[in-house]
Structures are given as C-alpha cells and as structure tokens.
Design a protein around this motif. Structure first.
Motif, PDB file in Angstrom:
ATOM      1  N   ASP A  44      13.074  26.368 -66.358  1.00  0.00           N
ATOM      2  CA  ASP A  44      14.471  26.561 -65.948  1.00  0.00           C
ATOM      3  C   ASP A  44      14.791  28.043 -65.806  1.00  0.00           C
ATOM      4  OD1 ASP A  44      14.971  23.873 -65.883  1.00  0.00           O
ATOM      5  OD2 ASP A  44      15.864  23.784 -67.892  1.00  0.00           O
ATOM      6  N   PHE A  45      14.363  28.821 -66.785  1.00  0.00           N
ATOM      7  CA  PHE A  45      14.627  30.260 -66.732  1.00  0.00           C
ATOM      8  C   PHE A  45      13.941  30.906 -65.524  1.00  0.00           C
ATOM      9  CE2 PHE A  45      13.009  34.527 -67.589  1.00  0.00           C
ATOM     10  CZ  PHE A  45      14.203  35.224 -67.738  1.00  0.00           C
ATOM     11  N   LEU A  46      12.670  30.601 -65.318  1.00  0.00           N
ATOM     12  CA  LEU A  46      11.937  31.226 -64.223  1.00  0.00           C
ATOM     13  C   LEU A  46      12.528  30.872 -62.863  1.00  0.00           C
ATOM     14  CD1 LEU A  46       8.130  31.044 -65.102  1.00  0.00           C
ATOM     15  CD2 LEU A  46       9.540  33.072 -64.812  1.00  0.00           C
ATOM     16  N   VAL A  50      14.050  33.880 -60.485  1.00  0.00           N
ATOM     17  CA  VAL A  50      13.456  34.225 -59.189  1.00  0.00           C
ATOM     18  C   VAL A  50      14.403  33.867 -58.046  1.00  0.00           C
ATOM     19  CG1 VAL A  50      11.501  33.769 -57.636  1.00  0.00           C
ATOM     20  CG2 VAL A  50      11.123  33.989 -60.087  1.00  0.00           C
ATOM     21  N   ARG A  51      15.124  32.758 -58.152  1.00  0.00           N
ATOM     22  CA  ARG A  51      16.044  32.389 -57.075  1.00  0.00           C
ATOM     23  C   ARG A  51      17.161  33.422 -56.929  1.00  0.00           C
ATOM     24  NH1 ARG A  51      18.640  28.311 -59.154  1.00  0.00           N
ATOM     25  NH2 ARG A  51      20.598  29.465 -59.297  1.00  0.00           N
ATOM     26  N   ASP A 429       1.624  28.547 -70.128  1.00  0.00           N
ATOM     27  CA  ASP A 429       2.017  28.987 -71.461  1.00  0.00           C
ATOM     28  C   ASP A 429       3.526  29.202 -71.470  1.00  0.00           C
ATOM     29  OD1 ASP A 429       2.235  29.999 -73.996  1.00  0.00           O
ATOM     30  OD2 ASP A 429       1.305  31.932 -73.553  1.00  0.00           O
ATOM     31  N   ALA A 430       4.278  28.252 -72.007  1.00  0.00           N
ATOM     32  CA  ALA A 430       5.738  28.302 -71.950  1.00  0.00           C
ATOM     33  C   ALA A 430       6.292  29.537 -72.657  1.00  0.00           C
ATOM     34  CB  ALA A 430       6.332  27.034 -72.569  1.00  0.00           C
ATOM     35  N   ASP A 431       5.671  29.944 -73.764  1.00  0.00           N
ATOM     36  CA  ASP A 431       6.184  31.094 -74.512  1.00  0.00           C
ATOM     37  C   ASP A 431       6.011  32.399 -73.739  1.00  0.00           C
ATOM     38  OD1 ASP A 431       6.887  29.449 -76.603  1.00  0.00           O
ATOM     39  OD2 ASP A 431       4.980  29.705 -77.648  1.00  0.00           O
ATOM     40  N   GLY A 432       4.938  32.509 -72.972  1.00  0.00           N
ATOM     41  CA  GLY A 432       4.691  33.737 -72.211  1.00  0.00           C
ATOM     42  C   GLY A 432       5.187  33.702 -70.791  1.00  0.00           C
ATOM     43  N   PHE A 433       5.811  32.590 -70.365  1.00  0.00           N
ATOM     44  CA  PHE A 433       6.313  32.421 -68.995  1.00  0.00           C
ATOM     45  C   PHE A 433       5.215  32.626 -67.953  1.00  0.00           C
ATOM     46  CE2 PHE A 433       9.973  33.790 -71.529  1.00  0.00           C
ATOM     47  CZ  PHE A 433      10.873  32.766 -71.262  1.00  0.00           C
ATOM     48  N   ASP A 434       3.992  32.317 -68.295  1.00  0.00           N
ATOM     49  CA  ASP A 434       2.874  32.563 -67.385  1.00  0.00           C
ATOM     50  C   ASP A 434       1.668  31.784 -67.921  1.00  0.00           C
ATOM     51  OD1 ASP A 434       1.334  33.570 -65.354  1.00  0.00           O
ATOM     52  OD2 ASP A 434       1.367  35.658 -66.027  1.00  0.00           O
ATOM     53  N   VAL A 435       0.579  31.831 -67.188  1.00  0.00           N
ATOM     54  CA  VAL A 435      -0.679  31.325 -67.743  1.00  0.00           C
ATOM     55  C   VAL A 435      -1.276  32.406 -68.632  1.00  0.00           C
ATOM     56  CG1 VAL A 435      -1.144  29.726 -65.860  1.00  0.00           C
ATOM     57  CG2 VAL A 435      -1.933  32.080 -65.663  1.00  0.00           C
ATOM     58  N   ARG A 436      -1.970  32.010 -69.673  1.00  0.00           N
ATOM     59  CA  ARG A 436      -2.517  32.950 -70.643  1.00  0.00           C
ATOM     60  C   ARG A 436      -3.681  33.725 -70.024  1.00  0.00           C
ATOM     61  NH1 ARG A 436      -2.063  33.230 -76.210  1.00  0.00           N
ATOM     62  NH2 ARG A 436      -3.824  34.144 -77.333  1.00  0.00           N
TER      63      ARG A 436
END
Length: 499
Positions: A44-46, A50-51, A429-436
């Motif tokens: 949701d945050f991402l 970005v939008r 990785d939800a905590d890092g907002f990215d893949v690890r």
C-alpha cells in the motif's frame, strides 16, 4: 547537471527499481518470514508513494513483467486518481490500461471491475474502458456462464443494457437480468445452463467450474461426472482432478511440455519423490522443452554460466505460496541450462544435491560457500561468463558470507568484470520494501516467473549504478512502445484455454 540534480535523478532511479521489484514479486500474501498484513501494508505504501511522486513511471510499470495482482492495483489507482493527471497523461494511461486488461485473465479483470464499483469510480473514461473490454471478449455468453456475477456487476456499473441489444447480446442481457424468462437460448452454453437445472446430460456441456456445482446438486457420482466432463476441462483442471483420483497414481493425459515453465515446475514439485523418479524422462523432457520455448532466441548465447540455486527450508514458501521460491529456482535451472553454451552450464544447489528433479526444501542457506564454489576457476583458469544466484537472500550459514565473498571478488579479483553477477530473488521483503540483497555491488532483481529471467537481467543492470536515470527512463519508454505495439499478441487466460 549540478550535484543536486544528479542526486535527485539517482534517488528517482532507485525508487523506480524498488517499485519494479515489489510489483514483480509481491502479491500481498503471506511469505515464509512475513505475514499477509505486513505484505499488504508495505505494498500500500509503495503504490501510493510511486503514484504520487512518479505517476508517469507508475503507469509505465504496466508494460513491465509485473504480476497480475499489482497490475490490477495500478489500474485501480490510476482510475481512482484520474483528477491528478492532465489530459495527455490520461490519454497515455488509458492506452496502457486497455493493453494491460487485454492481457490479464478475465476472472482477474471482473474482480477488478467489482473493486471499481465498490470505489464508486464511474466517470466517462472508466465506462469506456470497461465497455471496450467487454466488447472485445471473444464469447460474452461463455463469460456470462462462467463469471456470471462479474459480468452482471460490470454491466450494471457502466449502465450497459445488453437486454436492449440484438441477437446474442440481448440473450446475454436476458440471462443476466431476467433469468428464466426465455423458454430457450440460442447460445449453446446459455441453454445448457438452463437445461442443467433439471437435465443431467446438460451438465457436462458447461465449463468445469460451473458444472461441478450442478453435478453436486444432481448427486452425480464423481467418477462418472469427471469422465463426461473431461473433454471440456483445461489442462490445469485435468491435472488437479487426476491428482485427486486414485491418489494421483494415474498418469495425466496432458501434454506437459506446452505448460508455462514455472507452472510446470510447481506441478513437478507437488509430485512425491517416487512418482518424479518413475516419470523422470517425461518430466525432464517437458521441463527442457518449456525452457527452450522460454529462452527463444537467447538460447545458447550466455556463454559459460554457473548458477547458485536455493533449495533451503525457506524455499518451501508459505501456505498461500507453497513451494513457489523452490519452483522458481527449479525453472531457472532448466532455463539457464538452455541459455548457456552447450556443455557450459554448472548448477550448485545450497543443499549440495545434484539431482534437480528430486530437490526439496531442506536445511540452512550456505550461499557463501556455494558462491565460492561457483567462482572457482575451472580447467585452464576459466571463470564463468555469468554467475546467476536464485535465492531469497537470507544467507545464514554463516550469515553474510555471500555478500563478503562477492564484495572481495568484485573489488580485488575481478575489477574488470569478466564475470557478470546477478541475483534474482523470488521473495518480497515487506520490512525492507524491496527484495533482500546480498551485496551492494551485486545487481538484484525480483522475479516471479523464470520465463522473465532474460528481461530481468536487463533491468538488474540499472541497479549497479553504472547507468543513469536517463537510460532507465529510456528503457521504460522502449518497453511501453513494444507493449502498446504488440497487436494481437495477448496472453491467453490459462483457465479459459482448453488443451
């Protein structure tokens, strides 16, 4: 360009890559190390970030190999905030939305239209998009039977009155909004649905997912029903039902080689070891055929390729994404074997196994040790042209060794970059907002389907920092141009495809 402008471009490029990785891998479902709630909150945050800050890039992401879940979310976000875009942006977004909807499975689109209705989005552009998509459906009567509530919701939301049309369109309208009023339908599926209420023989004429409900209502024996319904089943439906019958001991009457590579890998991993071993030639042949089809013109062009493949316990995934990370690694194994030059491929599984067909999620993740083995020079001092690491990035035996090995290799032993290293990660990785990531110097890209590997390797090079934001935006523009110019090359829905 001054320093502040360069820094802004760098931050923008990193944000774009961050969102691309999330949109490819994340589905809002539970992963091995994070729950569904944290996944959804992170997404949701991402999406909002970005939008709001990069709307043009947000829309252009529809042209990338993102998963269907995020594609639908992007479409909903663009339609919901149409007032934030100018006329030219809305026109470009409309073309991208229409092109993406044409490639989404119909059940996903009907679900999206239901969300559009719930959100109260009913402007002229939205009605035109929904109307055009419905008009382009090859058989609206089939949709009315198989996705009845979805078709009715979409038609009602855009004030479409198919009952006022002519011919088949009027029949669909009567079927949706005045069921039981017509004594018979000209459309065979609509009439089969009418007759199936009181005639067992009509049940097998319906799509399998609809026919199952009628079969239960009539008390039909399961074996007899499956035998009669078999000609109308899709490949996946045949595989699923056959696995349920006789404990899956019967070999399916399905050409496995025509299945998508990653989906085929999921099917293989769902089989018990003894069945995989008994069908080794068939399964291996099907996986290699699917890999050759996925590689296309890239086959044999990657030179000497070494792969580090993660089959540790965390590759078991979660209850919602069972064995998905391991299936991606298995599919990548066969694809990389095809992409490498003949006889120039070497696979190293973290468990130490050598039989790819019998892999299972087990043990820790000694990525560092396997990376060392993969980078060890071969006969004559030859090093691999490419090292591909397929892993969720949780290097823990010992922790951090893989990142240190890769850092030293790049800084001291291979500063000239003779070996191209890329890490593809199937887990968000939800905590890092990215893949690890394993190391800052190693480009990392999210991956959901192994078939996208060649394109993802191209995206990953932007993460190395050797290319600027201008090159990244140019790449996105090229992908958009190709996406909008594909004509009839739309992906067909697997659920609607009858083998």
């Amino acid at each position: 360009m001054n320093t502040s402008e360069s820094l802004a471009d760098l931050v923008a490029a990193e944000d774009v890559l961050l969102f691309a990785n999330a949109a490819i891998t994340a589905t809002g479902q539970r992963e091995f190390r994070s729950g569904a709630a944290s996944q959804q909150l992170s997404l949701d945050f991402l999406h909002t970030y970005v939008r709001v800050n990069y709307r043009r890039v947000y829309a252009a992401s529809l042209a990338l190999d993102i998963n269907d879940h995020n594609a639908a979310r992007i479409v909903l976000g663009l339609l919901e905030t149409a007032g934030e875009a100018d006329t030219e942006e809305r026109r470009a977004e409309g073309r991208l939305i229409a092109a993406r909807l044409a490639r989404l499975p119909p059940q996903r689109v009907y679900r999206l239209f239901g969300e559009v209705r719930q959100a109260g989005i009913n402007n002229r552009r939205t009605r035109a998009i929904v109307r055009d998509w419905l008009a382009a459906r090859p058989d609206l009567g089939h949709d009315a039977v198989k996705y009845r509530s979805g078709v009715r919701t979409a038609a009602r939301h855009i004030h479409l009155r198919p009952a006022e049309g002519a011919g088949a369109v009027a029949e669909v309208g009567a079927f949706l909004f005045r069921p039981g009023k017509l004594p018979r339908y000209e459309h065979p599926l609509l009439d089969a649905w009418r007759r199936a209420h009181y005639e067992q023989g009509a049940v097998a004429e319906l799509p399998f997912s609809v026919a199952e409900g009628f079969a239960a209502r009539h008390g039909m024996r399961r074996e007899a029903f499956l035998k009669r319904a078999a000609p109308r089943m899709t490949r996946l439906e045949r595989l699923r039902t056959l696995e349920q019958r006789a404990g899956g001991a019967q070999r399916p009457d399905v050409d496995l080689s025509v299945m998508p590579l990653t989906r085929l890998a999921l099917y293989v991993l769902a089989l018990p070891f003894e069945r995989r071993a008994a069908r080794r030639a068939e399964l291996t042949g099907a996986l290699r055929t699917a890999a050759r089809r996925a590689a296309g013109g890239h086959a044999g062009s990657w030179g000497r390729v070494h792969a580090v493949l993660d089959d540790s316990f965390s590759s078991s995934g979660s209850g919602q994404k069972r064995r998905r990370p391991l299936a991606v690694a298995l599919a990548c194994h066969f694809l990389l074997e095809t992409l490498a030059a003949p006889g120039a491929y070497r696979a190293l599984w973290t468990s130490g196994r050598n039989d790819a067909l019998l892999v299972r999620p087990w043990g820790p993740t000694p990525l560092g040790t396997r990376v060392l083995d993969a980078l060890e020079p071969g006969p004559g001092g030859a090093v691999p042209d490419r090292l591909v690491i397929v892993s969720d990035g949780w290097d823990n035996a010992p922790a951090g060794l893989a990142g240190e090995v890769l850092r030293v290799w790049r800084a001291r032993l291979d500063p000239g970059r003779r070996t191209a290293v890329v890490h593809v990660n199937p887990v968000y990785d939800a905590d890092g907002f990215d893949v690890r990531r394993l190391a800052a110097a190693v480009p990392t890209a999210g991956i959901r389907d192994a078939e996208d590997l060649p394109a993802l390797v191209e995206i990953a090079r932007f993460a190395e920092g050797r290319t600027g934001a201008a090159e990244l935006y140019a790449y996105l523009d090229r992908r958009v141009a190709v996406f909008l110019g594909e004509g009839e090359g739309h992906r067909q829905d697997e659920e609607a495809e009858v083998a």
